[in-house]
Design a protein around this motif. Structure first.
Motif, short mmCIF file in Angstrom:
data_model
loop_
_atom_site.label_atom_id
_atom_site.label_comp_id
_atom_site.label_asym_id
_atom_site.label_seq_id
_atom_site.Cartn_x
_atom_site.Cartn_y
_atom_site.Cartn_z
N UNK A 190 0.87 -1.17 0.00
CA UNK A 190 0.00 0.00 0.00
C UNK A 190 0.90 1.22 0.00
N UNK A 191 0.60 2.14 -0.90
CA UNK A 191 1.31 3.41 -0.94
C UNK A 191 0.31 4.49 -0.57
N UNK A 192 0.61 5.25 0.48
CA UNK A 192 -0.27 6.31 0.95
C UNK A 192 0.32 7.63 0.50
N UNK A 193 -0.48 8.39 -0.24
CA UNK A 193 -0.04 9.71 -0.69
C UNK A 193 -1.00 10.78 -0.18
N UNK A 194 -0.45 11.94 0.08
CA UNK A 194 -1.26 13.10 0.45
C UNK A 194 -0.90 14.23 -0.51
N UNK A 195 -1.89 14.67 -1.27
CA UNK A 195 -1.69 15.72 -2.28
C UNK A 195 -0.53 15.37 -3.21
N UNK A 196 -0.43 14.09 -3.58
CA UNK A 196 0.57 13.63 -4.53
C UNK A 196 1.92 13.27 -3.93
N UNK A 197 2.12 13.55 -2.64
CA UNK A 197 3.40 13.25 -1.99
C UNK A 197 3.29 11.93 -1.23
N UNK A 198 4.25 11.05 -1.46
CA UNK A 198 4.24 9.75 -0.77
C UNK A 198 4.57 9.96 0.70
N UNK A 199 3.65 9.50 1.56
CA UNK A 199 3.85 9.55 3.01
C UNK A 199 4.33 8.21 3.56
N UNK A 200 3.76 7.12 3.02
CA UNK A 200 4.07 5.80 3.54
C UNK A 200 4.01 4.76 2.42
N UNK A 201 4.80 3.72 2.59
CA UNK A 201 4.72 2.53 1.74
C UNK A 201 4.84 1.34 2.66
N UNK A 202 3.79 0.51 2.69
CA UNK A 202 3.72 -0.59 3.64
C UNK A 202 3.41 -1.91 2.94
N UNK A 203 3.82 -3.01 3.56
CA UNK A 203 3.42 -4.34 3.11
C UNK A 203 1.98 -4.58 3.56
N UNK A 204 1.23 -5.30 2.73
CA UNK A 204 -0.13 -5.69 3.06
C UNK A 204 -0.32 -7.17 2.78
N UNK A 205 -1.44 -7.68 3.22
CA UNK A 205 -1.91 -8.99 2.79
C UNK A 205 -3.31 -8.81 2.25
N UNK A 206 -3.54 -9.37 1.07
CA UNK A 206 -4.87 -9.32 0.46
C UNK A 206 -5.35 -10.77 0.32
N UNK A 207 -6.37 -10.96 -0.51
CA UNK A 207 -7.04 -12.26 -0.60
C UNK A 207 -6.12 -13.41 -1.00
N UNK A 208 -6.23 -14.47 -0.23
CA UNK A 208 -5.52 -15.71 -0.55
C UNK A 208 -6.35 -16.50 -1.56
N UNK A 209 -5.79 -17.61 -2.02
CA UNK A 209 -6.45 -18.46 -3.00
C UNK A 209 -7.86 -18.84 -2.53
N UNK A 210 -8.81 -18.71 -3.44
CA UNK A 210 -10.20 -19.03 -3.12
C UNK A 210 -11.02 -17.82 -2.69
N UNK A 211 -10.36 -16.68 -2.49
CA UNK A 211 -11.03 -15.44 -2.08
C UNK A 211 -10.63 -14.33 -3.04
N UNK A 212 -11.27 -13.18 -2.92
CA UNK A 212 -10.97 -12.08 -3.83
C UNK A 212 -10.93 -10.76 -3.06
N UNK A 213 -10.00 -9.92 -3.44
CA UNK A 213 -9.98 -8.53 -3.03
C UNK A 213 -10.36 -7.75 -4.28
N UNK A 214 -11.56 -7.14 -4.29
CA UNK A 214 -12.00 -6.46 -5.51
C UNK A 214 -11.13 -5.27 -5.88
N UNK A 215 -10.96 -5.09 -7.19
CA UNK A 215 -10.22 -3.94 -7.71
C UNK A 215 -11.19 -2.80 -7.95
N UNK A 216 -10.68 -1.58 -7.80
CA UNK A 216 -11.51 -0.40 -8.05
C UNK A 216 -11.06 0.75 -7.17
N UNK A 217 -11.90 1.80 -7.17
CA UNK A 217 -11.64 3.01 -6.40
C UNK A 217 -12.87 3.33 -5.58
N UNK A 218 -12.67 3.55 -4.28
CA UNK A 218 -13.78 3.83 -3.38
C UNK A 218 -13.41 4.90 -2.37
N UNK A 219 -14.44 5.49 -1.79
CA UNK A 219 -14.29 6.34 -0.61
C UNK A 219 -14.61 5.48 0.61
#
Length: 145
Positions: A40-69
């Motif tokens: 995950x890359x967190x930006x504020x007004x275009x400036x990178x504040x943080x870059x972190x490791x994440x875990x998303x869906x493992x096999x058999x599950x899904x993390x949907x793609x898209x843009x949300x509030x």
């Protein structure tokens, strides 16, 4: 001293967000999740504040793609679907999908979840605080391949 620095940073973020024209608020804070990189890359007004490791869906599950509030936020939430598993600093963005903290830090950096975006709990707390400061309406959660 660290508390003072954090306070000044928090105040400056809030002041900067409130001083911007309304149309510019649309993407003030962006948390961009890369499924292929498990980051995950967190930006504020275009400036990178943080870059972190994440875990998303493992096999058999899904993390949907898209843009949300963010839709709702809970400092602590317990998953009714998955045996009341703790979800600290949960930011729900799409139905039951959320960004939240995890104790399974050894799994960060590779798929391991039922579909949520897991972060180290300290990083989830930082993101939660930033979203609170700039507002959910000024935040985007973007999930890409």
């Amino acid at each position: 001293m660290k508390t003072l620095i954090r306070f000044v940073l928090a105040c400056s973020l809030v002041l900067a967000a409130s001083a911007m024209p309304a149309f510019a608020h649309g993407s003030s804070l962006v948390a961009k999740v890369s499924l292929s990189r498990q980051t995950m890359t967190v930006t504020y007004r275009g400036k990178v504040l943080h870059r972190w490791k994440v875990s998303t869906a493992r096999k058999g599950y899904v993390t949907p793609r898209g843009t949300w509030r963010p839709k709702r936020m809970h400092r602590m939430w317990y998953s009714r679907k998955y045996d009341m598993s703790p979800m600290p600093y949960a930011i729900f963005y799409h139905g039951g999908y959320a960004v939240h903290g995890t104790n399974a830090v050894s799994r960060l950096g590779r798929p391991a979840s039922h579909g949520c975006v897991r972060l180290h709990t300290a990083n989830a707390a930082r993101l939660y605080s930033l979203v609170k400061q700039v507002g959910a309406g000024n935040t985007r959660i973007v999930v890409t391949r």
